[in-house]
Design a protein around this motif. Structure first.
Motif, PDB file in Angstrom:
ATOM      1  N   GLY A   1       0.812  -1.309  -0.012  1.00  0.00           N
ATOM      2  CA  GLY A   1       0.191  -0.117   0.019  1.00  0.00           C
ATOM      3  C   GLY A   1       0.910   1.092  -0.038  1.00  0.00           C
ATOM      4  N   GLU A   2       0.284   2.596   0.075  1.00  0.00           N
ATOM      5  CA  GLU A   2      -0.936   2.557   0.540  1.00  0.00           C
ATOM      6  C   GLU A   2      -2.125   2.253  -0.425  1.00  0.00           C
ATOM      7  OE1 GLU A   2      -2.485   6.902   1.477  1.00  0.00           O
ATOM      8  OE2 GLU A   2      -0.260   6.879   1.571  1.00  0.00           O
ATOM      9  N   SER A   3      -3.248   1.666  -0.168  1.00  0.00           N
ATOM     10  CA  SER A   3      -4.249   1.213  -0.906  1.00  0.00           C
ATOM     11  C   SER A   3      -5.522   1.422  -0.054  1.00  0.00           C
ATOM     12  CB  SER A   3      -4.361  -0.130  -1.185  1.00  0.00           C
ATOM     13  OG  SER A   3      -5.452  -0.584  -1.885  1.00  0.00           O
ATOM     14  N   GLY A   4      -6.615   1.507  -0.634  1.00  0.00           N
ATOM     15  CA  GLY A   4      -7.885   1.795  -0.128  1.00  0.00           C
ATOM     16  C   GLY A   4      -8.963   2.557  -0.957  1.00  0.00           C
ATOM     17  N   LEU A   5      -9.790   3.424  -0.518  1.00  0.00           N
ATOM     18  CA  LEU A   5     -10.756   4.154  -1.507  1.00  0.00           C
ATOM     19  C   LEU A   5     -10.709   5.499  -1.137  1.00  0.00           C
ATOM     20  CD1 LEU A   5     -13.834   1.406  -0.748  1.00  0.00           C
ATOM     21  CD2 LEU A   5     -12.261   1.557  -2.784  1.00  0.00           C
ATOM     22  N   ASP A   6     -11.050   6.458  -2.185  1.00  0.00           N
ATOM     23  CA  ASP A   6     -11.034   8.000  -1.696  1.00  0.00           C
ATOM     24  C   ASP A   6     -12.081   8.284  -2.645  1.00  0.00           C
ATOM     25  OD1 ASP A   6     -10.303  10.590  -2.115  1.00  0.00           O
ATOM     26  OD2 ASP A   6      -8.483  10.137  -1.440  1.00  0.00           O
ATOM     27  N   ASP A   7     -13.247   8.971  -1.935  1.00  0.00           N
ATOM     28  CA  ASP A   7     -14.167   9.582  -2.795  1.00  0.00           C
ATOM     29  C   ASP A   7     -14.164  11.209  -2.562  1.00  0.00           C
ATOM     30  OD1 ASP A   7     -15.324   7.108  -3.632  1.00  0.00           O
ATOM     31  OD2 ASP A   7     -16.938   7.012  -2.036  1.00  0.00           O
ATOM     32  N   TYR A   8     -12.905  11.768  -2.130  1.00  0.00           N
ATOM     33  CA  TYR A   8     -12.790  13.205  -1.750  1.00  0.00           C
ATOM     34  C   TYR A   8     -12.944  13.788  -3.204  1.00  0.00           C
ATOM     35  CZ  TYR A   8     -11.210  17.505  -0.448  1.00  0.00           C
ATOM     36  OH  TYR A   8     -10.975  18.873  -0.164  1.00  0.00           O
ATOM     37  N   TRP A   9     -12.209  13.201  -4.164  1.00  0.00           N
ATOM     38  CA  TRP A   9     -12.039  13.923  -5.621  1.00  0.00           C
ATOM     39  C   TRP A   9     -13.119  13.484  -6.467  1.00  0.00           C
ATOM     40  CZ3 TRP A   9      -8.710  17.644  -4.898  1.00  0.00           C
ATOM     41  CH2 TRP A   9      -7.692  17.404  -3.913  1.00  0.00           C
ATOM     42  N   ASP A  10     -13.730  14.274  -7.430  1.00  0.00           N
ATOM     43  CA  ASP A  10     -14.816  13.775  -8.246  1.00  0.00           C
ATOM     44  C   ASP A  10     -14.348  13.044  -9.275  1.00  0.00           C
ATOM     45  OD1 ASP A  10     -16.759  15.496  -6.768  1.00  0.00           O
ATOM     46  OD2 ASP A  10     -15.984  17.123  -7.682  1.00  0.00           O
ATOM     47  N   ASP A  11     -13.096  13.247  -9.624  1.00  0.00           N
ATOM     48  CA  ASP A  11     -12.790  12.556 -10.712  1.00  0.00           C
ATOM     49  C   ASP A  11     -11.987  10.990 -10.506  1.00  0.00           C
ATOM     50  OD1 ASP A  11     -10.460  13.088  -9.735  1.00  0.00           O
ATOM     51  OD2 ASP A  11      -9.448  14.123 -11.547  1.00  0.00           O
ATOM     52  N   THR A  12     -12.262  10.530  -9.403  1.00  0.00           N
ATOM     53  CA  THR A  12     -11.812   9.106  -9.290  1.00  0.00           C
ATOM     54  C   THR A  12     -12.972   8.051  -9.669  1.00  0.00           C
ATOM     55  OG1 THR A  12     -12.571   9.279  -6.877  1.00  0.00           O
ATOM     56  CG2 THR A  12     -10.223   9.874  -7.284  1.00  0.00           C
ATOM     57  N   LYS A  13     -12.423   6.725 -10.078  1.00  0.00           N
ATOM     58  CA  LYS A  13     -13.299   5.869 -10.393  1.00  0.00           C
ATOM     59  C   LYS A  13     -13.402   4.916  -9.393  1.00  0.00           C
ATOM     60  CE  LYS A  13     -12.368   6.727 -15.308  1.00  0.00           C
ATOM     61  NZ  LYS A  13     -11.289   7.927 -15.197  1.00  0.00           N
ATOM     62  N   ARG A  14     -14.463   4.650  -8.857  1.00  0.00           N
ATOM     63  CA  ARG A  14     -14.770   3.824  -7.794  1.00  0.00           C
ATOM     64  C   ARG A  14     -14.374   2.214  -8.315  1.00  0.00           C
ATOM     65  NH1 ARG A  14     -17.268   2.469  -2.821  1.00  0.00           N
ATOM     66  NH2 ARG A  14     -16.830   4.557  -2.106  1.00  0.00           N
ATOM     67  N   SER A  15     -14.878   1.926  -9.189  1.00  0.00           N
ATOM     68  CA  SER A  15     -14.606   0.584  -9.916  1.00  0.00           C
ATOM     69  C   SER A  15     -13.154   0.105  -9.946  1.00  0.00           C
ATOM     70  CB  SER A  15     -15.467   0.357 -11.124  1.00  0.00           C
ATOM     71  OG  SER A  15     -15.003   1.147 -12.001  1.00  0.00           O
ATOM     72  N   ALA A  16     -12.289   1.124 -10.283  1.00  0.00           N
ATOM     73  CA  ALA A  16     -10.858   0.877 -10.423  1.00  0.00           C
ATOM     74  C   ALA A  16     -10.549   0.890  -9.183  1.00  0.00           C
ATOM     75  CB  ALA A  16     -10.575   2.144 -11.400  1.00  0.00           C
ATOM     76  N   GLN A  17     -10.896   1.674  -8.239  1.00  0.00           N
ATOM     77  CA  GLN A  17     -10.155   1.620  -6.757  1.00  0.00           C
ATOM     78  C   GLN A  17     -10.511   0.421  -6.187  1.00  0.00           C
ATOM     79  OE1 GLN A  17     -11.200   5.146  -4.419  1.00  0.00           O
ATOM     80  NE2 GLN A  17     -11.213   6.569  -5.752  1.00  0.00           N
ATOM     81  N   VAL A  18     -11.750  -0.117  -6.296  1.00  0.00           N
ATOM     82  CA  VAL A  18     -12.138  -1.347  -5.811  1.00  0.00           C
ATOM     83  C   VAL A  18     -11.314  -2.449  -6.335  1.00  0.00           C
ATOM     84  CG1 VAL A  18     -14.130  -3.178  -5.697  1.00  0.00           C
ATOM     85  CG2 VAL A  18     -14.506  -0.846  -5.192  1.00  0.00           C
ATOM     86  N   SER A  19     -10.979  -2.559  -7.530  1.00  0.00           N
ATOM     87  CA  SER A  19     -10.207  -3.511  -8.134  1.00  0.00           C
ATOM     88  C   SER A  19      -8.825  -3.518  -7.469  1.00  0.00           C
ATOM     89  CB  SER A  19     -10.202  -3.360  -9.737  1.00  0.00           C
ATOM     90  OG  SER A  19      -9.409  -4.142 -10.407  1.00  0.00           O
ATOM     91  N   ALA A  20      -8.319  -2.481  -7.469  1.00  0.00           N
ATOM     92  CA  ALA A  20      -6.813  -2.479  -7.030  1.00  0.00           C
ATOM     93  C   ALA A  20      -6.654  -2.579  -5.604  1.00  0.00           C
ATOM     94  CB  ALA A  20      -6.353  -0.683  -7.274  1.00  0.00           C
ATOM     95  N   PHE A  21      -7.698  -2.120  -4.662  1.00  0.00           N
ATOM     96  CA  PHE A  21      -7.874  -2.479  -3.306  1.00  0.00           C
ATOM     97  C   PHE A  21      -7.908  -4.016  -2.925  1.00  0.00           C
ATOM     98  CE2 PHE A  21     -10.250  -1.609   0.719  1.00  0.00           C
ATOM     99  CZ  PHE A  21      -9.153  -1.748   1.559  1.00  0.00           C
ATOM    100  N   GLY A  22      -8.994  -4.540  -4.054  1.00  0.00           N
ATOM    101  CA  GLY A  22      -8.933  -6.191  -3.840  1.00  0.00           C
ATOM    102  C   GLY A  22      -7.848  -6.934  -4.127  1.00  0.00           C
TER     103      GLY A  22
END
Length: 253
Positions: free
Chosen positions: A84-105
């Motif tokens: 890491g560091e890994s995880g999820l970040d919803d602070y920025w509007d241009d982040t893609k949740r699906s990509a974050q979830v895949s990388a976190f997993g």
């Protein structure tokens, strides 16, 4: 003292920064492929620097088979003590949740395979907690991976689950800020054997250095502040947090 989370390679003069104020060790965090390589190089150069390697949730645009292969190879390096560091970040509007979830997993799985703790970043916009709830869901699906909740926000449900799970909680300079009531309550509540201090340098400089670039040595200000919150002697808390750092990262110190 041990700074359990810094970005030493972001500083203009990492060699001089690491030598300030007599730290025993610092863990340099690899938040992208480039920074992971930099962190490992610093750990190879300096005996008091250790590294982690991974993809920060805001760096997942670079996620690919090649990037993963490179990070997986680095994860086996003897100076690498975490993922890491890994995880999820919803602070920025241009982040893609699906990509974050895949990388976190993938990084949860990598941490499990190499037997090293996962350093977790989680950030939401003010008044929201979608990223925190997403992290909770994923951690519940991976109950056996050792985790460090870096720069802990004080989220009550994540605090309760983390304590139950035996997670470690890292507190940074923002714990010293006047209005950081939730973080301060969590810093009082975390069991002593799960408490870590960090700088996140060059970010989040603690009071009295707020507004300046953070340095690994400033971790002492955060430790002294938390000792005051908990009503304990700073030297004793230093002993406890250093032991926690050695335990979770497997540092041979």
């Amino acid at each position: 003292m041990i700074d359990t989370h810094c970005h030493l390679d972001y500083l203009d003069e990492p060699a001089s920064a690491r030598g300030e104020l007599g730290l025993t060790a610092m863990v340099c965090i690899g938040a992208s492929s480039e920074h992971a390589r930099n962190a490992v190089a610093l750990a190879e150069q300096f005996g008091d620097v250790w590294a982690t390697v991974g993809l920060h949730p805001t760096e997942t645009d670079e996620d690919s088979a090649d990037a993963r292969a490179g990070l997986e190879a680095l994860a086996l390096h003897p100076r690498v003590v975490g993922i890491g560091e890994s995880g999820l970040d919803d602070y920025w509007d241009d982040t893609k949740r699906s990509a974050q979830v895949s990388a976190f997993g993938w990084q949860l799985d990598l941490a499990a395979r190499v037997g090293k703790p996962l350093v977790i970043h989680v950030r939401d916009k003010a008044g929201q907690d979608s990223a925190h709830r997403g992290v909770l869901d994923m951690l519940r699906a991976w109950p056996d991976v050792p985790v460090i909740l870096h720069c802990f926000s004080g989220h009550p449900e994540l605090l309760a689950y983390g304590v139950e799970r035996g997670a470690y909680f890292g507190f940074a300079g923002n714990a010293t800020y006047k209005n950081a009531h939730g973080i301060q309550e969590a810093a009082r509540a975390v069991p002593p054997n799960r408490l870590l201090v960090e700088t996140d340098a060059p970010f989040l400089a603690p009071v009295p250095k707020r507004g300046k670039p953070n340095r690994p040595g400033y971790v002492r200000h955060t430790l002294e502040f938390i000792a005051g919150l908990r009503g304990v002697d700073a030297a004793e808390l230093e002993r406890v947090t250093d032991e926690n750092a050695r335990r979770v990262y497997g540092l041979p110190l």
